[in-house]
Write a protein that holds these residues in place. Structure first.
Motif, PDB file in Angstrom:
ATOM      1  N   PHE A  94      38.715  75.695 117.642  1.00 16.60           N
ATOM      2  CA  PHE A  94      38.327  75.672 119.057  1.00 16.60           C
ATOM      3  C   PHE A  94      36.907  75.137 119.231  1.00 16.60           C
ATOM      4  O   PHE A  94      36.593  74.518 120.260  1.00 16.60           O
ATOM      5  CB  PHE A  94      38.401  77.075 119.667  1.00 16.60           C
ATOM      6  N   ASP A  95      36.048  75.387 118.248  1.00 12.53           N
ATOM      7  CA  ASP A  95      34.661  74.916 118.362  1.00 12.53           C
ATOM      8  C   ASP A  95      34.576  73.400 118.473  1.00 12.53           C
ATOM      9  O   ASP A  95      33.620  72.864 119.052  1.00 12.53           O
ATOM     10  CB  ASP A  95      33.849  75.387 117.156  1.00 12.53           C
ATOM     11  N   TYR A  96      35.557  72.718 117.906  1.00 10.20           N
ATOM     12  CA  TYR A  96      35.554  71.259 117.953  1.00 10.20           C
ATOM     13  C   TYR A  96      36.140  70.727 119.263  1.00 10.20           C
ATOM     14  O   TYR A  96      36.194  69.519 119.478  1.00 10.20           O
ATOM     15  CB  TYR A  96      36.341  70.695 116.768  1.00 10.20           C
ATOM     16  N   CYS A  97      36.564  71.654 120.110  1.00  9.25           N
ATOM     17  CA  CYS A  97      37.089  71.268 121.418  1.00  9.25           C
ATOM     18  C   CYS A  97      36.099  71.563 122.540  1.00  9.25           C
ATOM     19  O   CYS A  97      36.384  71.277 123.710  1.00  9.25           O
ATOM     20  CB  CYS A  97      38.392  72.017 121.711  1.00  9.25           C
ATOM     21  N   LEU A  98      34.952  72.131 122.204  1.00  6.67           N
ATOM     22  CA  LEU A  98      33.985  72.537 123.218  1.00  6.67           C
ATOM     23  C   LEU A  98      33.424  71.333 123.961  1.00  6.67           C
ATOM     24  O   LEU A  98      33.238  70.247 123.389  1.00  6.67           O
ATOM     25  CB  LEU A  98      32.861  73.346 122.586  1.00  6.67           C
ATOM     26  N   HIS A  99      33.111  71.566 125.213  1.00  7.31           N
ATOM     27  CA  HIS A  99      32.573  70.517 126.078  1.00  7.31           C
ATOM     28  C   HIS A  99      31.121  70.841 126.394  1.00  7.31           C
ATOM     29  O   HIS A  99      30.799  71.926 126.879  1.00  7.31           O
ATOM     30  CB  HIS A  99      33.384  70.446 127.380  1.00  7.31           C
ATOM     31  N   GLY A 100      30.232  69.905 126.126  1.00  2.00           N
ATOM     32  CA  GLY A 100      28.830  70.087 126.460  1.00  2.00           C
ATOM     33  C   GLY A 100      28.151  71.105 125.554  1.00  2.00           C
ATOM     34  O   GLY A 100      28.644  71.468 124.491  1.00  2.00           O
ATOM     35  N   ARG A 101      26.997  71.578 126.000  1.00  2.85           N
ATOM     36  CA  ARG A 101      26.197  72.505 125.216  1.00  2.85           C
ATOM     37  C   ARG A 101      26.166  73.863 125.912  1.00  2.85           C
ATOM     38  O   ARG A 101      26.294  73.973 127.125  1.00  2.85           O
ATOM     39  CB  ARG A 101      24.778  71.971 125.061  1.00  2.85           C
ATOM     40  N   GLY A 102      25.963  74.905 125.124  1.00  2.64           N
ATOM     41  CA  GLY A 102      25.892  76.244 125.690  1.00  2.64           C
ATOM     42  C   GLY A 102      27.275  76.816 125.920  1.00  2.64           C
ATOM     43  O   GLY A 102      28.287  76.319 125.404  1.00  2.64           O
ATOM     44  N   GLY A 103      27.331  77.865 126.712  1.00  2.51           N
ATOM     45  CA  GLY A 103      28.608  78.513 126.971  1.00  2.51           C
ATOM     46  C   GLY A 103      28.905  79.573 125.932  1.00  2.51           C
ATOM     47  O   GLY A 103      28.246  79.687 124.894  1.00  2.51           O
TER      48      GLY A 103
END
Length: 684
Positions: A94-103
């Motif tokens: 899932f980490d490789y699907c993250l969009h942008g920074r933070g969250g």
């Protein structure tokens, strides 16, 4: 907040659903929304999903608590999914699907939200839904309750495969608005946020009506004679007596790591009714089912098997026997199911203790954790009632519970938690905590992680200080006159009911009247000795009872004075009372050391600014003795010290923390001067 309307709708929906504990419990479930955002590299549109992150609570969620992922990449994971035996690997993906920074970090339920082909998805843990989910004939009850509008999904541990299963049902059954997840909860979906929320509420309300219309009247069986709730005053007196003992037992393992458990007490009518009924031993032994429940309550509670009116000594003896048996059973449970890769056993002590006629005691690393555990077990009671009303309560088996409790992903979440502060898990009671030095001490101890009981004869002032510190999970005010033995005992009972006991007691309450020997009246003498000498004795005696019942050691700190060793003019009553306090430190250090209780003192010089004593007339009296204006008294005191510095309440609070924060663990019987260096007050 970002510009995406989906985010605002998602947060609003979560806040409404999470505000009603009938919909889901604190920290339970998750919500999501899909929409379009801008790719930070190309600037072009990209499909996104916003979903509650790991460890959050939908009722209090902010945008920072959302995980934001690219929907195309998340759904592409289905092409590389290695199968159910390796599904845990998908959480890292899932980490490789993250969009942008933070969250926030994506939770295990992210797949459930992303793979279902609907713009909005809710996953909740309502009592009524879990009652159907844990009923022995749950699939048939679901069909009777909902027809084909809500379908049944057999128990499966949360993860990628469960997301695939739900997505397939949603795809193949266009008439369906959601599912009942066996042993777990509900999931609903909709094309709009409004539709999704309405469908979630429809499932919950329909299940609630079904249980009410088809359930039998007394699902927990008849009342057991002698197990009925005690009257409120007797109930609370018994709870206050039991809480410190139970807290000590519940801290058996955690104390080895330097952490104690904080307690919470509940005598909710639903708990008292459950414990008064014939079926409660059978049902409690079956344990909870929903993963969110037993992760916080452990798989089952410790249940006292004695009637409500049993004499206290017999109750305490039996609880100690049951605690040993509980620990043996928990170790056996761990050894039965642990594999080579299982995390180390975290602790064999109960998180929930049920006492018929009295109520429920819950324990956790802090007050919020303990309180939320109680809320979850109350949810579990409601679930058992619903399941037993229409069927038989049949939770998932212990092997599955172990897989979740000792899941590597759950262990990783625990390892990510921040290191606890120095006084985390400690409970402090500060007398005279409503102003001046006491208020500064209360604030400092709370800042270092302690739960604080702010005790003062001015309960409004105590309430202000407690409110400044935080909510009732961090600090509570208590009315106490330290000259009243019954009032002092009541203050410690209040501490036991609020937090489970007490570890750190600060004798700070005081006053002063500055007069010469010939002007000092009998009443002046008695008042000052009653408050400081006798008051400290009464507080320490009540504290010692609690500390010894807990068996966890502890700290007594006396705020004495440099005047306990310094001979100044026109101060016979005050200085004599302070000398009494100073010697109590030595006497109690000698007596209580065998129990692991450390007793130390702090000897401040005159604390003028921020002091309740000085503002009540003492300052004017002392200024007159020394022939200086009252507004210059603090500077006068500072000039006569070696360091030339004025002593403030915060400096005394620093000394209290230094004595109790852990670095001076082998120090007792010490008086710490906080006087900027008054040579005449040097200890000899």
């Amino acid at each position: 907040m970002g510009d995406e309307p989906e985010v605002a709708e998602l947060l609003d929906r979560g806040h409404r659903l999470g505000a009603d504990r009938r919909n889901t419990n604190y920290g339970g479930g998750n919500t999501s929304a899909k929409g379009t955002g801008n790719d930070p590299v190309t600037g072009g549109p990209v499909e996104l999903i916003w979903v509650k992150g790991s460890g959050g609570d939908i009722g209090t969620l902010t945008e920072a608590g959302l995980a934001v992922l690219r929907l195309d990449r998340l759904r592409a994971l289905t092409d590389v999914y290695p199968g159910i035996e390796r599904e845990d690997e998908m959480v890292g993906a899932f980490d490789y699907c993250l969009h942008g920074r933070g969250g926030a970090a994506p939770s295990i339920d992210t797949a459930m939200h992303g793979l279902v082909d609907a713009a909005h998805v809710d996953h909740l843990h309502p009592d009524a839904g879990i009652a159907l989910a844990t009923a022995a004939d749950g699939p048939e009850l679901t069909r009777r309750c909902f027809g084909d509008r809500v379908l049944w999904v057999p128990w499966r541990r949360p993860g990628f495969q469960l997301g695939l299963d739900i997505a397939a049902i949603a795809r193949d059954n266009p008439q369906a608005i959601g599912v009942i997840l066996g042993g777990h909860g509900i999931t609903a979906w909709g094309a709009t946020s409004t539709e999704c929320e309405a469908r979630s509420l429809e499932i919950i309300e329909t299940a609630t009506r079904f249980l009410a219309e088809h359930g039998r009247a007394e699902p927990f069986g008849p009342v057991l004679p002698g197990y009925e709730a005690l009257p409120p005053e007797r109930r609370h007196d018994r709870a206050a007596a039991l809480a410190p003992v139970l807290r000590g037992l519940a801290s058996t393992d955690s104390r080895r790591t330097g952490q104690f458990q904080v307690g919470h007490f509940s005598d909710d009518p639903a708990v008292l009714d459950f414990l008064a009924r014939a079926e409660h031993p059978r049902l409690a032994a079956l344990g909870t089912s929903c993963p969110d429940h037993f992760l916080r309550t452990k798989i089952r509670p410790l249940v006292l098997d004695l009637p409500a009116g049993t004499p206290l000594p017999d109750v305490l003896a039996r609880l100690r026997e049951l605690h040993e048996a509980y620990r043996r059973d928990y170790r056996d449970y761990y050894q039965r199911f642990a594999g080579p890769d299982s995390p180390t056993m975290r602790g064999a002590d109960p998180a929930i203790v049920l006492v018929p006629g009295v109520g429920m005691f819950s324990f956790g690393r802090d007050k919020q954790t303990a309180r939320v555990a109680a809320e979850y077990y109350l949810n579990a009671i409601n679930v058992m009632r619903g399941a037993e009303a229409v069927s038989t309560y049949a939770p998932i088996d212990e092997a599955e519970k172990f897989r979740i409790e000792y899941w590597q992903l759950e262990e990783a979440k625990l390892q990510r938690m921040p290191k606890p502060r120095s006084l985390a898990g400690r409970i402090a009671l500060v007398t005279g905590g409503g102003s001046g030095i006491g208020a500064a001490i209360a604030r400092r101890l709370a800042a270092e992680g302690a739960c604080v009981v702010v005790a003062d004869r001015n309960v409004e002032a105590a309430a202000r200080v407690a409110g400044e510190i935080g909510d009732a999970d961090r600090a509570v005010p208590v009315l106490v006159d330290v000259t009243d033995p019954a009032g002092v005992e009541a203050a410690f009972a209040a501490a036991a009911l609020a937090f489970g006991g007490v570890d750190l007691v600060v004798n700070n309450a005081g006053l002063s009247i500055s007069k010469s020997l010939l002007e000092t009246t009998d009443a002046d003498w008695d008042l000052q000795h009653d408050v400081m000498a006798k008051g400290s004795f009464l507080v320490s005696r009540a504290a010692a009872r609690v500390l010894l019942d807990q068996g966890l050691g502890g700290d007594l700190v006396y705020i004495s004075s440099k005047n306990s060793v310094f001979a100044g003019p026109n101060n016979i009553a005050y200085s004599s009372a302070k000398a009494d306090q100073a010697h109590q430190v030595r006497l109690l250090a000698a007596e209580l050391g065998v129990h692991g209780v450390r007793v130390n003192g702090v000897n401040p010089d005159g604390v003028v600014r921020g002091s309740g004593i000085f503002s009540s007339g003492w300052g004017a009296q002392r200024a007159a003795v020394y022939g200086v204006p009252e507004e210059e008294l603090g500077a006068y005191y500072a000039r006569r010290t070696l360091l030339g510095r004025e002593v403030l309440p915060e400096h005394v609070a620093n000394a209290v923390f230094a004595l109790t924060g852990g670095e001076l663990s082998h120090t007792t019987g010490l008086h710490v001067p906080v006087d900027s260096g008054v040579a005449a007050a040097f200890l000899r």
